[in-house]
Design a protein around this motif. Structure first.
Motif, PDB file in Angstrom:
ATOM      1  N   GLU A  82       0.834  -1.194   0.000  1.00  0.00           N
ATOM      2  CA  GLU A  82       0.000   0.000   0.000  1.00  0.00           C
ATOM      3  C   GLU A  82       0.875   1.253   0.000  1.00  0.00           C
ATOM      4  O   GLU A  82       0.570   2.221  -0.686  1.00  0.00           O
ATOM      5  CB  GLU A  82      -0.940   0.028   1.212  1.00  0.00           C
ATOM      6  N   HIS A 156       4.004  21.156  10.838  1.00  0.00           N
ATOM      7  CA  HIS A 156       3.695  20.178   9.794  1.00  0.00           C
ATOM      8  C   HIS A 156       3.995  20.814   8.440  1.00  0.00           C
ATOM      9  O   HIS A 156       3.152  21.442   7.826  1.00  0.00           O
ATOM     10  CB  HIS A 156       2.228  19.760   9.894  1.00  0.00           C
ATOM     11  N   ASN A 159       2.033  19.956   4.947  1.00  0.00           N
ATOM     12  CA  ASN A 159       0.765  20.685   4.964  1.00  0.00           C
ATOM     13  C   ASN A 159       0.920  22.089   4.409  1.00  0.00           C
ATOM     14  O   ASN A 159       0.094  22.560   3.634  1.00  0.00           O
ATOM     15  CB  ASN A 159       0.283  20.848   6.418  1.00  0.00           C
ATOM     16  N   ASN A 191      -6.075  17.599  -3.391  1.00  0.00           N
ATOM     17  CA  ASN A 191      -6.562  16.620  -2.427  1.00  0.00           C
ATOM     18  C   ASN A 191      -5.671  15.407  -2.350  1.00  0.00           C
ATOM     19  O   ASN A 191      -5.349  14.918  -1.277  1.00  0.00           O
ATOM     20  CB  ASN A 191      -7.962  16.139  -2.828  1.00  0.00           C
ATOM     21  N   LEU A 194      -2.453  15.511  -0.045  1.00  0.00           N
ATOM     22  CA  LEU A 194      -2.608  15.278   1.393  1.00  0.00           C
ATOM     23  C   LEU A 194      -3.192  13.904   1.694  1.00  0.00           C
ATOM     24  O   LEU A 194      -2.923  13.337   2.759  1.00  0.00           O
ATOM     25  CB  LEU A 194      -3.459  16.381   2.021  1.00  0.00           C
ATOM     26  N   ASP A 195      -3.987  13.363   0.784  1.00  0.00           N
ATOM     27  CA  ASP A 195      -4.498  12.009   1.017  1.00  0.00           C
ATOM     28  C   ASP A 195      -3.351  11.005   1.044  1.00  0.00           C
ATOM     29  O   ASP A 195      -3.314  10.098   1.883  1.00  0.00           O
ATOM     30  CB  ASP A 195      -5.492  11.616  -0.082  1.00  0.00           C
ATOM     31  N   GLY A 198      -1.397  11.457   4.231  1.00  0.00           N
ATOM     32  CA  GLY A 198      -2.093  10.891   5.388  1.00  0.00           C
ATOM     33  C   GLY A 198      -2.023   9.377   5.409  1.00  0.00           C
ATOM     34  O   GLY A 198      -1.847   8.763   6.468  1.00  0.00           O
ATOM     35  N   ALA A 199      -2.153   8.765   4.246  1.00  0.00           N
ATOM     36  CA  ALA A 199      -2.084   7.304   4.190  1.00  0.00           C
ATOM     37  C   ALA A 199      -0.703   6.823   4.616  1.00  0.00           C
ATOM     38  O   ALA A 199      -0.570   5.826   5.344  1.00  0.00           O
ATOM     39  CB  ALA A 199      -2.414   6.820   2.786  1.00  0.00           C
ATOM     40  N   GLU A 201       1.402   8.405   6.613  1.00  0.00           N
ATOM     41  CA  GLU A 201       1.484   8.619   8.073  1.00  0.00           C
ATOM     42  C   GLU A 201       0.798   7.485   8.820  1.00  0.00           C
ATOM     43  O   GLU A 201       1.296   6.988   9.828  1.00  0.00           O
ATOM     44  CB  GLU A 201       0.800   9.937   8.459  1.00  0.00           C
ATOM     45  N   ARG A 202      -0.376   7.103   8.321  1.00  0.00           N
ATOM     46  CA  ARG A 202      -1.105   6.020   8.975  1.00  0.00           C
ATOM     47  C   ARG A 202      -0.303   4.728   9.009  1.00  0.00           C
ATOM     48  O   ARG A 202      -0.196   4.066  10.046  1.00  0.00           O
ATOM     49  CB  ARG A 202      -2.419   5.772   8.230  1.00  0.00           C
ATOM     50  N   ILE A 203       0.290   4.374   7.869  1.00  0.00           N
ATOM     51  CA  ILE A 203       1.087   3.148   7.821  1.00  0.00           C
ATOM     52  C   ILE A 203       2.263   3.237   8.784  1.00  0.00           C
ATOM     53  O   ILE A 203       2.576   2.291   9.494  1.00  0.00           O
ATOM     54  CB  ILE A 203       1.576   2.885   6.378  1.00  0.00           C
ATOM     55  N   LYS A 205       2.652   5.095  11.493  1.00  0.00           N
ATOM     56  CA  LYS A 205       2.390   5.261  12.917  1.00  0.00           C
ATOM     57  C   LYS A 205       1.684   4.074  13.556  1.00  0.00           C
ATOM     58  O   LYS A 205       1.579   4.001  14.775  1.00  0.00           O
ATOM     59  CB  LYS A 205       1.532   6.504  13.145  1.00  0.00           C
ATOM     60  N   THR A 206       1.132   3.177  12.761  1.00  0.00           N
ATOM     61  CA  THR A 206       0.308   2.122  13.340  1.00  0.00           C
ATOM     62  C   THR A 206       0.828   0.746  12.990  1.00  0.00           C
ATOM     63  O   THR A 206       0.454   0.180  11.968  1.00  0.00           O
ATOM     64  CB  THR A 206      -1.149   2.259  12.842  1.00  0.00           C
TER      65      THR A 206
END
Lengths: 307, 307, 307, 307, 307
Positions: A82, A156, A159, A191, A194-195, A198-199, A201-203, A205-206
């Protein structure tokens, strides 16, 4: 990422396993369990001990463990893939963005073109660093002094680069250079930036839930400690080799999963985000500035590591 | 969520297993089955009983059970990860929304900016609480008294915050501040807010079908009760350890699945929705109000638990 | 759907297994095979027969069968979960739709608001019944007599309600109440209504291919008939219990898959589409009419069944 | 597709297995391997041969084969289900399209309504035939002579019907009947028509790679030839039954996968594309022409085959 | 791609296995391991050696390996299928694009139609070559001399063709031939071109992580070397055949995965991208130029290889 060709060079790939840091960790773990098994065998032999455990039940545990590890591998690989998809989308998006800007601006407006080329490229570079150890303004391209002083205090930074791009577009729209339809079309690319961010960042951080991580580690450890006792009655000194092969398979799956789960670093299996950011920069400058890139694309060696 | 680094600290992760409440439940279950098995062994030994069951058939049952549990794990993990994706999408969406507002409003319109910053942040906070034990208006930011009295009687508060945002946008559109294209572009973010909300509600309200839940629990229970009898002939007192390891693997999968299936609470494997909402608030205020956040982002300790 | 909390009440969940009709069917099947096995054991014992079959080959068959059944379970569960997603999307969509209408209409136009509130809610109710045993006009809300007489002869009633909504929107657009951008934005919600309807129809009308259904049923039946013979030599009368446990696992997977595959009925594992439709109605009326719902949301009992 | 109800009539479903052509092929293959095994058994018995092969290693091969076949089944089923989704999307799309046209056209413009009703239905019929053995113009509805003569020489007929629809829409847009927003909204449906067509073409034209197909067939064949020898020592004449059951499971998976992989034909597990096209026609005519369909929807018999 | 019909000709497919280069490699590997096993058997026999290894533990390793290889197969096949989907999307996209252009342009504007027909087709041809060994301008259709000289120095040629298309559209929009709505609608197709390109580049440039590749190769190699020793005690000379069958299964999965993982070349399992590009060209020219294609679509032979 290590450059290789998957459907050639079977032996050469194996010989170069040391290029992969994780493979070295796996081999180390395998040698450790091998020594431990050797010790157990020696003690059994020396004291003439007997074990009434046999290998059947270890098969059951091995199968359960491998089913579990494939779940682990799947989820880790999905993150890695991903992540790659997001960076691929970034490439597409930046190219389309640049092509839109190039087509819609008046032919002689070099400055706005340079603005977009610069900041699209900067967004990608900032994203790369944001996912590693933080954005430093001096890694960014062609920033003016006031841009640097505006950007530096922001927590940030990607951003804020996105905000610059959006504000420039809004200004062009208000000035009548871009039509309503153009604003709708161009918005999609804003869009996406930033999408994608964000994706990623999600991968990053989690990781998988802590309980799963601990559960698998405990299971592998206990299995490893028990394994020699169950095989020694059947296989004698051959136990050492067999335990090592079994462990190579199982421990390897876990350690590789741990590595690819967070794919934005500079490990040898991580994605070459720096390289991709570099390519985007070249593409965008070719489209918007008709500039030949200063740094030629390097020829890649086999088994070279690229970040 | 418990903070940890998945590809370092193998031993340290294991030692800290008590940070996970679920791991403690698993260990408790494993000790329970261990005691039971010990009792069975003792009785067999004491009365000199013989068992004609052997471990082969238990292997079959174990493999079936583990295949079933991986299905269970996959679906539970998918919910957890989808929940994470939805909150990731919320982050992206709020940032993009804020950037749009910042770019499109006249530079001096501080009030409208504050309105959007406040209510985008409030939506996220309300969503967090809506998925836990209900929204309380005093957890929300900077609400005026009339806003509080308007919001309080509403049964579905996040809906109403979304309605406020939408009404404000429509007013700006009618006043000519936003163009038609802007209305189309901004609508996407409004939609996303409720789409994300709805997806989280779905995950929270729909566990796996009751029959599956009962089927798995019955199967594990019966398997656990039978297991010692099948192994005692082959393994004697070693049965205790082996049964415990098998149970650790199987029961662990079930209990962890139960926990991550509903990821919006404050359990140790749940998503840090409070933390994410807090970050969104900071991002949005940085973009729209150029405000340094009052609460600095905390430095996270290893194995710290964040909600 | 049966209300329960998946990560508490292990024993209580098991004790309440009779709430699930499918669990009762499974238990019935298990008792049947148990009686059959008992008969076989008795005959073997009585006549002193010997079987040269042993349990190894049944393990292979059992593993193949369970792999196959997990495929079966996955596809059935996917339909169930997709059905739930579609109804979740319906919730989001209706809320967003209502918020759009509320914001865009002139503040005093109560009639149009009522029209939309009524027909959005009616669409959901009609969808619920369309997926069960057909739409009856008297289940719908607040229909005028002429609406009833217009709707009654239509073969596909939800289609026609969607047409009413679309025609109203077009009229508002032509009257200049809605702008072009509003028409584009609102269209998305109209489309979603029928997309969701179509997806639910697809799930309802298309079970897995007939060959698969027959293949699995034949395989389970033959396996069940053969199983006792293979285990009787090894396990004697214990065969009865073991066969029952194996069958509980395998037959359970098949029967549960059959049930959740078509999730729009009123079975105990089916989705609570009636309940969801009811919630949508309340949400939409709260947003558009500022009406407190007449029927209060019921407090759910543990293990209560909701449709 | 064969009509059946998956969660009732266990025995009745099995008894009707002959409705499925593929089940007949499977049974035939199973009888073949049964005869072969019988021959082998007879020869062994007759000449008093001994085999030192035992069934353990065949278990390993069987497990590998079944894992492989589930991969095969998954990919084949995914195509089948994707095909079904595409046709479901076609239904949604055509209904939404018809509702748009009905709402936007002036109330008295019967001709344009008829044009759209006719050609939306024709597109679906043409798609059905395009995926079988080619479009014949006389299967299409209500074509004028000039339409027939224009369509006949085209190689790709559904493309051309889509072009007709698009041209009509463009004409309406230029005539001011449709606004800009309507053009954007309606475009989505045009796109969908060809997207669905393309996805179905892709499924139809691309079976799994040839190497996989051959690999699986070779593996099953070799496994089938070897299997009796490995079991004869353990099971004697029972080998015949056991081999047949194992083959039923494995060969069945392969043959069913081959059938559902290409789901647009008229085989008994293929999708009822003709039936769906027929329903779309009825829906579209009901919406646009307020016509009761000439052919009533037939009542389906259990185990009836519909195309 | 090799043309075949998956649900007919079982034997004929097998006999033609040599059409697949990968099958030949697999057979070669199998013969190699067979010779090695024969040697080992001979040595054991000759020196009368005994092995205390038995086949149980090899079953465990075999199961682990096959689970791992199915993961490998899944990810490789997903790339292949995603590649096919991207090319399928390219087909849809180009057809829709051509239909839009055909409908929106004034009926007599042959030149612009030719421009679009030419460059849509050229994009596909350039994409095919870009994914193989680089774009050569003389493979492209109908380029004028100045177009050739403009295109030649560009590093990324498909990008530039996309830019040409976009610029032409922008010019038409500015000239008032295309409305705002048309610009929004047409933009989607431009975006798709580069999105598809980027997705294919991603698949081509990113094989599975190096560690996984090496891990699997090492595991297979070690397993292959050990396997004969574990089976020789149980099976004697039959070991040769059994090892070959096991290896056929496992090595086959790995080698086929390596091949399909990168599906844009001219290997026998690669996608027929050249053929698809050719079809797109024909479709686009039929729609826009009403031209019968010069090269008739060839009739495909069974087992013919198409690129």
């Amino acid at each position: 990422m290590i450059v290789y060709e998957s459907n050639r060079f079977w032996v050469k790939d194996m010989v170069n396993f040391t290029r992969s840091y994780t493979m070295k960790k796996i081999i180390f773990g395998v040698l450790l369990i091998g020594s431990y098994t050797g010790l157990v065998c020696f003690v059994y032999e020396f004291y003439g001990l007997e074990s009434n455990l046999h290998s059947g039940i270890y098969s059951l545990l091995g199968v359960i463990l491998s089913i579990l590890l494939v779940f682990r591998t799947n989820t880790a690989y999905d993150r890695w893939w991903e992540g790659r998809k997001q960076w691929g989308a970034l490439v597409n998006n930046c190219r389309n963005y640049a092509i839109m800007v190039e087509s819609l601006l008046p032919a002689n407006d070099k400055d706005t073109r340079r603005f977009f080329a610069k900041h699209i490229a900067n967004f990608c570079i900032a994203l790369r660093d944001h996912l590693r150890d933080g954005v430093k303004t001096d890694a960014l391209l062609l920033l003016s002094d006031e841009e640097i002083s505006e950007l530096t205090p922001k927590k940030h930074k990607p951003n804020h680069i996105s905000l610059w791009l959006y504000k420039k577009m809004t200004a062009l729209q208000k000035a009548g250079v871009l039509s309503e339809a153009d604003a709708i079309n161009m918005k999609i690319h804003h869009n996406s930036l930033l999408d994608i961010l964000g994706a990623c960042e999600r991968i990053r951080k989690t990781p998988i839930p802590f309980s799963y991580a601990v559960h698998i580690k405990l299971f592998i450890t206990v299995y490893g400690i028990m394994l020699p006792f169950g095989m020694i009655a059947d296989f004698g000194y051959h136990t050492i080799g067999l335990v090592m092969v079994i462990f190579f398979a199982l421990l390897g799956l876990e350690l590789m999963a741990e590595e690819v789960e967070e794919p934005f670093g500079v490990d040898c299996n991580d994605l070459p985000t720096g390289d991709i950011a570099h390519n985007i920069k070249n593409n965008v400058f070719e489209i918007l500035m008709d500039e030949r890139p200063v740094q030629e694309e390097a020829k890649r060696e086999l088994y070279e590591k690229i970040h």
